[in-house]
Scaffold this motif. Structure first.
Motif, mmCIF file in Angstrom:
data_model
loop_
_atom_site.group_PDB
_atom_site.id
_atom_site.type_symbol
_atom_site.label_atom_id
_atom_site.label_comp_id
_atom_site.label_asym_id
_atom_site.label_seq_id
_atom_site.Cartn_x
_atom_site.Cartn_y
_atom_site.Cartn_z
ATOM 1 N N UNK A 36 -0.477 -9.352 -0.171
ATOM 2 C CA UNK A 36 -0.581 -9.927 1.773
ATOM 3 C C UNK A 36 -2.371 -8.884 1.344
ATOM 4 N N UNK A 37 -2.539 -9.569 0.834
ATOM 5 C CA UNK A 37 -4.646 -8.404 0.469
ATOM 6 C C UNK A 37 -5.515 -9.625 1.934
ATOM 7 N N UNK A 38 -5.247 -10.666 1.903
ATOM 8 C CA UNK A 38 -5.907 -11.548 3.036
ATOM 9 C C UNK A 38 -5.098 -11.191 5.233
ATOM 10 N N UNK A 39 -4.280 -10.047 4.377
ATOM 11 C CA UNK A 39 -3.672 -10.079 5.659
ATOM 12 C C UNK A 39 -4.252 -8.661 6.271
ATOM 13 N N UNK A 40 -4.103 -7.792 5.207
ATOM 14 C CA UNK A 40 -4.661 -6.848 5.665
ATOM 15 C C UNK A 40 -6.070 -6.494 5.216
ATOM 16 N N UNK A 41 -6.960 -7.868 5.472
ATOM 17 C CA UNK A 41 -7.920 -7.571 6.287
ATOM 18 C C UNK A 41 -9.180 -7.610 4.238
ATOM 19 N N UNK A 42 -8.482 -7.761 3.731
ATOM 20 C CA UNK A 42 -9.353 -7.559 2.710
ATOM 21 C C UNK A 42 -9.981 -9.333 1.838
ATOM 22 N N UNK A 84 -3.566 -13.342 -2.155
ATOM 23 C CA UNK A 84 -2.813 -12.716 -2.658
ATOM 24 C C UNK A 84 -1.956 -12.670 -3.987
ATOM 25 N N UNK A 85 -1.778 -11.206 -4.128
ATOM 26 C CA UNK A 85 -1.380 -10.622 -5.101
ATOM 27 C C UNK A 85 0.333 -10.678 -5.976
ATOM 28 N N UNK A 86 0.991 -11.591 -7.149
ATOM 29 C CA UNK A 86 2.132 -11.211 -7.636
ATOM 30 C C UNK A 86 2.208 -10.102 -7.954
ATOM 31 N N UNK A 87 3.298 -9.133 -8.138
ATOM 32 C CA UNK A 87 3.373 -8.455 -9.674
ATOM 33 C C UNK A 87 4.387 -8.266 -10.506
ATOM 34 N N UNK A 119 2.173 -6.604 4.533
ATOM 35 C CA UNK A 119 1.352 -6.260 3.362
ATOM 36 C C UNK A 119 1.606 -6.262 2.700
ATOM 37 N N UNK A 120 2.938 -5.513 2.077
ATOM 38 C CA UNK A 120 3.835 -5.253 1.317
ATOM 39 C C UNK A 120 4.676 -5.622 0.869
ATOM 40 N N UNK A 121 5.782 -6.454 -0.101
ATOM 41 C CA UNK A 121 7.035 -6.469 -0.051
ATOM 42 C C UNK A 121 7.052 -6.888 -1.361
ATOM 43 N N UNK A 122 8.715 -4.952 -1.655
ATOM 44 C CA UNK A 122 9.313 -4.540 -2.786
ATOM 45 C C UNK A 122 10.424 -4.462 -2.382
ATOM 46 N N UNK A 123 10.261 -6.002 -3.966
ATOM 47 C CA UNK A 123 12.357 -5.545 -3.688
ATOM 48 C C UNK A 123 12.578 -5.938 -5.546
#
Length: 196
Positions: A36-42, A84-87, A119-123
């Motif tokens: 979640x880049x915008x949430x992190x200030x990007x 945000x980015x999905x990987x 900011x990071x969700x990883x599963x």
């Protein structure tokens, strides 16, 4: 700088092919990471650079410890979520714990700010580490669902042509909307890169 509002036919096809290529290369995409880049200030116009830096860091961390990786990614933007980015990525199971610990520092380094929760969700795809080896059919079904989620930001006419089960507006993206690691890019992309 280029702007877009959704994935095109060509982009969806390349992401689908790259996912198959990863599996055929023995690097099944087994983890979903959302940044979640915008949430992190990007800012939106810096999101592509932030994603590129993150992917470089995770790839090097895996390679440094005799692992191999492959990935695909998409950018989205929308109300409530922002940019945000999905990987979807292959992380060898033995590296997951270490990578999870390193991510917070990477995000702080990229954003030049203290880490913000969520900011990071990883599963793991399928909810279980190593599912791709222990239950490949179950992993494939879960990967299919994850891939549908990652490509849901296709342009409306593209979503209709692909008969997508899931579709949401992709939102305005400034810069690159999607990509993949070079090792799983469709062969015509690799041939073009070699010729350039």
């Amino acid at each position: 700088m280029r702007q877009s509002h959704g994935l095109t036919d060509k982009q969806v096809l390349r992401l689908l092919q790259a996912t198959l290529n990863a599996d055929q290369a023995g690097l099944p995409l087994n983890r979903m990471i959302t940044l979640h880049w915008q949430h992190a200030g990007i800012r939106l116009d810096h999101m592509a650079k932030a994603t590129g830096r993150y992917l470089d860091l995770i790839s090097k961390a895996i390679t440094r410890h005799d692992g191999h990786t492959a990935y695909i990614w998409t950018h989205e933007n929308g109300p409530g979520k922002g940019g945000h980015c999905h990987i979807l990525i292959h992380v060898p199971p033995r590296h997951v714990k270490r990578i999870t610990k390193l991510q917070r520092g990477w995000i702080e380094g990229i954003t030049k700010r203290p880490y913000k929760t969520r900011t990071v969700l990883s599963r793991s795809i399928g909810g279980r580490l190593g599912l791709e080896s222990t239950a490949p059919d179950q992993h494939f079904a879960n990967l299919d669902a994850a891939l549908s989620y990652v490509i849901k930001g296709a342009l409306p006419d593209v979503a209709e042509r692909f008969d997508m089960r899931r579709h949401e507006p992709g939102g305005l993206i400034i810069g690159k909307r999607c990509g993949m690691s070079q090792n799983v890019a469709p062969s015509q992309d690799r041939d073009h890169a070699i010729a350039s």
